[in-house]
Design an enzyme around this catalytic site. Structure first.
Site, PDB file in Angstrom:
ATOM      1  N   ASP A  34      33.977  44.320  41.924  1.00 60.98           N
ATOM      2  CA  ASP A  34      34.584  44.513  40.768  1.00 60.98           C
ATOM      3  C   ASP A  34      33.491  44.203  39.769  1.00 60.98           C
ATOM      4  OD1 ASP A  34      36.482  45.177  38.746  1.00 60.98           O
ATOM      5  OD2 ASP A  34      37.488  43.335  39.043  1.00 60.98           O
ATOM      6  N   GLU A  44      32.988  49.018  53.240  1.00 61.64           N
ATOM      7  CA  GLU A  44      32.164  47.970  52.544  1.00 61.64           C
ATOM      8  C   GLU A  44      33.224  47.483  51.298  1.00 61.64           C
ATOM      9  OE1 GLU A  44      28.784  49.965  51.271  1.00 61.64           O
ATOM     10  OE2 GLU A  44      29.698  51.689  50.501  1.00 61.64           O
ATOM     11  N   CYS A  57      60.889  29.283  11.404  1.00 60.26           N
ATOM     12  CA  CYS A  57      61.125  29.164  10.020  1.00 60.26           C
ATOM     13  C   CYS A  57      62.603  28.649   9.967  1.00 60.26           C
ATOM     14  CB  CYS A  57      60.749  30.449   9.343  1.00 60.26           C
ATOM     15  SG  CYS A  57      62.245  31.815   9.685  1.00 60.26           S
ATOM     16  N   CYS A  92      63.623  37.807  13.956  1.00 61.10           N
ATOM     17  CA  CYS A  92      63.720  36.871  12.696  1.00 61.10           C
ATOM     18  C   CYS A  92      63.743  38.023  11.423  1.00 61.10           C
ATOM     19  CB  CYS A  92      62.886  35.940  12.775  1.00 61.10           C
ATOM     20  SG  CYS A  92      62.533  34.858  11.174  1.00 61.10           S
ATOM     21  N   CYS A 137      58.877  34.250   6.866  1.00 60.43           N
ATOM     22  CA  CYS A 137      58.692  33.612   8.228  1.00 60.43           C
ATOM     23  C   CYS A 137      57.121  33.121   8.304  1.00 60.43           C
ATOM     24  CB  CYS A 137      59.239  34.094   9.293  1.00 60.43           C
ATOM     25  SG  CYS A 137      59.181  33.173  10.808  1.00 60.43           S
ATOM     26  N   ALA A 168      12.433  22.431  41.617  1.00 63.73           N
ATOM     27  CA  ALA A 168      11.410  21.672  40.748  1.00 63.73           C
ATOM     28  C   ALA A 168       9.974  22.426  40.832  1.00 63.73           C
ATOM     29  CB  ALA A 168      11.333  20.163  40.830  1.00 63.73           C
ATOM     30  N   LYS A 212      42.743  50.333  46.892  1.00 57.74           N
ATOM     31  CA  LYS A 212      42.779  49.335  46.119  1.00 57.74           C
ATOM     32  C   LYS A 212      43.845  48.408  46.400  1.00 57.74           C
ATOM     33  CE  LYS A 212      41.157  49.908  42.400  1.00 57.74           C
ATOM     34  NZ  LYS A 212      41.319  50.731  41.350  1.00 57.74           N
ATOM     35  N   CYS A 217      65.344  31.255  14.300  1.00 62.02           N
ATOM     36  CA  CYS A 217      63.808  31.596  14.340  1.00 62.02           C
ATOM     37  C   CYS A 217      63.220  29.820  14.727  1.00 62.02           C
ATOM     38  CB  CYS A 217      63.262  31.930  13.253  1.00 62.02           C
ATOM     39  SG  CYS A 217      61.501  31.997  13.256  1.00 62.02           S
ATOM     40  N   TYR A 254      24.358  49.851  46.766  1.00 63.14           N
ATOM     41  CA  TYR A 254      25.156  50.403  47.974  1.00 63.14           C
ATOM     42  C   TYR A 254      25.064  52.065  48.088  1.00 63.14           C
ATOM     43  CZ  TYR A 254      28.396  50.958  43.939  1.00 63.14           C
ATOM     44  OH  TYR A 254      28.952  51.333  42.590  1.00 63.14           O
ATOM     45  N   LYS A 300      33.512  55.532  53.631  1.00 60.73           N
ATOM     46  CA  LYS A 300      32.833  56.263  53.568  1.00 60.73           C
ATOM     47  C   LYS A 300      32.419  56.932  54.923  1.00 60.73           C
ATOM     48  CE  LYS A 300      30.146  54.473  49.487  1.00 60.73           C
ATOM     49  NZ  LYS A 300      29.017  53.825  49.189  1.00 60.73           N
ATOM     50  N   LYS A 360      34.393  46.760  47.466  1.00 60.37           N
ATOM     51  CA  LYS A 360      34.577  47.450  46.293  1.00 60.37           C
ATOM     52  C   LYS A 360      34.283  46.250  45.260  1.00 60.37           C
ATOM     53  CE  LYS A 360      36.935  50.912  43.702  1.00 60.37           C
ATOM     54  NZ  LYS A 360      36.987  49.891  42.177  1.00 60.37           N
TER      55      LYS A 360
END
Length: 658
Positions: A113, A109, A401, A416, A421, A32, A304, A398, A218, A280, A111
């Site tokens: 996203d 470190e 229909c 179908c 339909c 505030a 990954k 289906c 980074y 690294k 990665k």
């Protein structure tokens, strides 16, 4: 104290409070009180416009609307990283390094996203933010990145300073943004990365400011202020940049792997998404000795994360019907969190898939996200079965229909065959209007469904009568006069499209974009194609006998003949428009592979350009490949091309060749 001195004091105070709150995560005043001081500064800046300062904390809220994002060449290329996916590949990478460098310290470190970004400072002031783009050239998104409150507007460094990192959307912001989009009836963002990228590409910076973005930094290319990667980050932190303190250093690759295993266990508990770890070589001197390949540094690699698998219970199985009449079974299961998001549905592809995996209603199943994006059922847990599970019986009719379902000899799916339909009509018309077909902007699936329910759109021909349905359309929710005018204009423009777009839009079975282009370029006009025999079609490269029979069957159908004749009467072009750029192009008769994320062209646009030049666009790299064109985050295909000696082109190089 006079007003102008107070203005300067407030800027300094609020800059300090911003740093404490958004970088250190240690606020020293209540929200505030901060808000009160912020409004006081806004009032004083309005009173004294001659004291405008782009580094003022008030600029974080978004104040600029741009007409486009300008292209900027990076001072130093923003390189992508090679990838490893398991322990053995990581050890093999480290082995190659340690053969050259016996004593190596690795920095490890998260990665993040998000969206890779470069910040430029001159004379201590924030000047520019540029996306990674193709690594050589990115887009100037300064007005949007300026809204991220953790980014310093001033630093105590007078030389030009380039720092790279990742802009991301925290999970809390992601949930908040999607909640608002649900309330507004807008499509939700699929994941935080897409949300961050979409926010950064807003032309109005006030929208970006409302999205709650943040960033970690980074990398400083060729940093003269430190002798190591971690030293460089320590220096950047002193300048006021938000550095992720989770970075660790190790001298043994097995300890690196232990760290990866540790983070894998708790990664979904983090307040932001990570999709791997970056390793690294820490020493800058050692990095220089190790050097680069043509595209990636040898001294860094990205691990990954594998797809996460979790258990849940199948609550129901049901059929959906697509534009071609294809009936796809789906599983509804007890919602479960996978790879950071909650999922409750997955496709089961076809009847054979269900039978082979023996998936039943009530089963315990293993689910995951393929590529951390698409939900899929891996298997059922048969050992958990009781007598309560029920086999799914594939319907004979289906579900939309009630029409008969058939399964063709060459298909795993059921279809179908009722051309009236409602599901087929809605999806088929929406496909007709898609960008890669007739490109009728404003005729998406939801709009088509609304028009169908209003009784004004149930066929391709009806599209070209919509200009007469103004009063009905304007009574549809969220459809005003401007939307109507734009739709009518897009429909009129679609009449000029080349023949292949119409062929693709008609939804002829087994005729995709590529086959449509082949047919149009060989037969030149619709009448020639309609009169072609199976033998005529089979003699064309890339058109097989099954596809040929499907094409002949389509044009022998009286209803399809009527549709085409009606479209002719509405003035649609039925001729092939040759858009080849250069028949003597270097790409003529060459095999080309596209890889990575393209930013200048969409994947489809690049494919069309290449095919217009006479190239064959393939999906995998081999010794027969002539070119690999790569975008950002290019992975194994680019690496394989380099190993095989295949010529590689960045997207920018490809553009220049055109």
């Amino acid at each position: 104290m006079d007003d102008k001195k107070r203005l300067v004091e407030l800027r300094e105070l609020l800059t300090k409070y911003n740093y404490e709150y958004h970088v250190l995560d240690k606020p020293t005043i209540p929200d505030a009180e901060y808000d009160h001081l912020f409004r006081e500064l806004q009032d004083l800046e309005a009173k004294y416009p001659e004291m405008d300062d782009p580094s003022s904390p008030t600029k974080h809220v978004g104040y600029e609307v741009v007409s486009e994002f300008k292209k900027i060449i990076h001072d130093k290329p923003m390189l992508s990283l090679g990838n490893v996916f398991n322990h053995d590949e990581l050890v093999e990478w480290a082995k190659k390094i340690e053969e050259v460098m016996p004593n190596v310290e690795y920095a490890v470190e998260y990665k993040i996203d998000g969206l890779a970004m470069s910040l430029i400072y001159e004379d201590g002031l924030f000047k520019q933010a540029v996306t990674r783009g193709d690594g050589v050239e990115g887009e100037d998104v300064t007005s949007n990145v300026r809204t991220i409150k953790s980014i310093p507007m001033k630093i105590n460094y007078k030389e030009r300073y380039d720092i790279r990192g990742e802009v991301y959307m925290p999970k809390a912001s992601f949930e908040k943004v999607n909640e608002q989009r649900r309330k507004d009836g807008e499509e939700e963002f699929a994941n935080p990365r897409n949300a961050a990228a979409g926010s950064i590409r807003q032309l109005d910076s006030r929208i970006a400011a409302s999205r709650g973005l943040n960033a970690f930094w980074y990398h400083v290319p060729e940093d003269i202020n430190a002798s190591s990667h971690t030293g460089s980050l320590d220096y950047a932190k002193k300048l006021g940049f938000r550095i992720n303190d989770t970075i660790r250093t190790y001298t043994n690759i097995e300890d690196v792997w232990k760290r990866i295993e540790e983070v894998t266990e708790f990664r979904h508990d983090l307040p932001y998404e990570i999709d791997g770890m970056v390793i690294k070589v820490n020493s800058y001197d050692q990095q220089k000795v190790l050097g680069f390949t043509s595209r990636i540094p040898k001294w860094a690699i990205a691990y990954k994360f594998p797809a996460e698998e979790v258990r849940t219970i199948v609550e129901d199985m049901f059929i959906t019907v697509g534009r071609t009449g294809k009936c796809t079974p789906n599983a509804k299961f007890k919602p479960v969190k996978v790879a950071g998001t909650t999922i409750g549905y997955a496709t089961l592809h076809n009847e054979d898939y269900i039978n082979e995996k023996d998936i039943r209603i009530g089963d315990t199943i293993i689910v995951r996200k393929a590529g951390d994006i698409i939900p899929e059922v891996v298997r059922s847990v048969k050992e958990n079965r009781t007598d309560k599970q029920k086999k799914f019986k594939f319907p004979n009719v289906c579900p939309v229909c009630g029409g008969k379902l058939v399964r063709y000899e060459d298909e795993a799916a059921h279809f179908c065959i009722n051309t009236d339909c409602p599901a087929r009509l809605v999806f088929g018309i929406a496909h007709f209007g898609e960008r890669d077909a007739m490109n009728i902007d404003g005729l998406g699936e939801k709009k088509v469904e609304a028009f169908y329910n209003a009784g004004i759109l149930s066929s391709f021909e009806d599209i070209y009568k919509l200009h007469t349905k103004r009063d009905t359309i304007l009574n549809i929710e969220k459809f005003g006069q401007k939307s109507f005018d734009n739709l009518v204009e897009a429909i009129e423009n679609s009449k000029k499209n080349s023949l292949e777009r119409l062929l693709f839009g008609l939804g002829i079975r087994q005729v995709g974009e590529k086959a449509a282009k082949v047919l149009a370029s060989n037969f030149k006009n619709m009448d020639n194609l309609m009169n072609a025999s199976v033998e005529d079609l089979s003699n064309i490269k890339d058109i097989g006998p099954i596809t040929a029979e499907g094409i002949v069957d389509f044009f022998n159908d009286p209803n399809n003949k009527r549709i085409i004749n009606d479209l002719k009467l509405f003035g649609l072009n039925m001729e092939y428009i040759d858009t080849s750029i250069d028949s003597n192009s270097e790409f003529k008769d060459k095999t080309v592979v596209l890889t990575g994320t393209l930013t200048i062209y969409t994947r489809n646009e690049a494919t069309k350009l290449l095919e217009d030049l006479g190239a064959h666009v393939a999906g995998s790299v081999s010794k027969k490949t002539d070119y690999v064109i790569y975008g950002t985050e290019a992975g194994s295909k680019l690496t394989k091309a380099q190993e095989l000696g295949v010529k590689t082109l960045s997207e920018e190089e490809f553009k220049k060749m055109l």
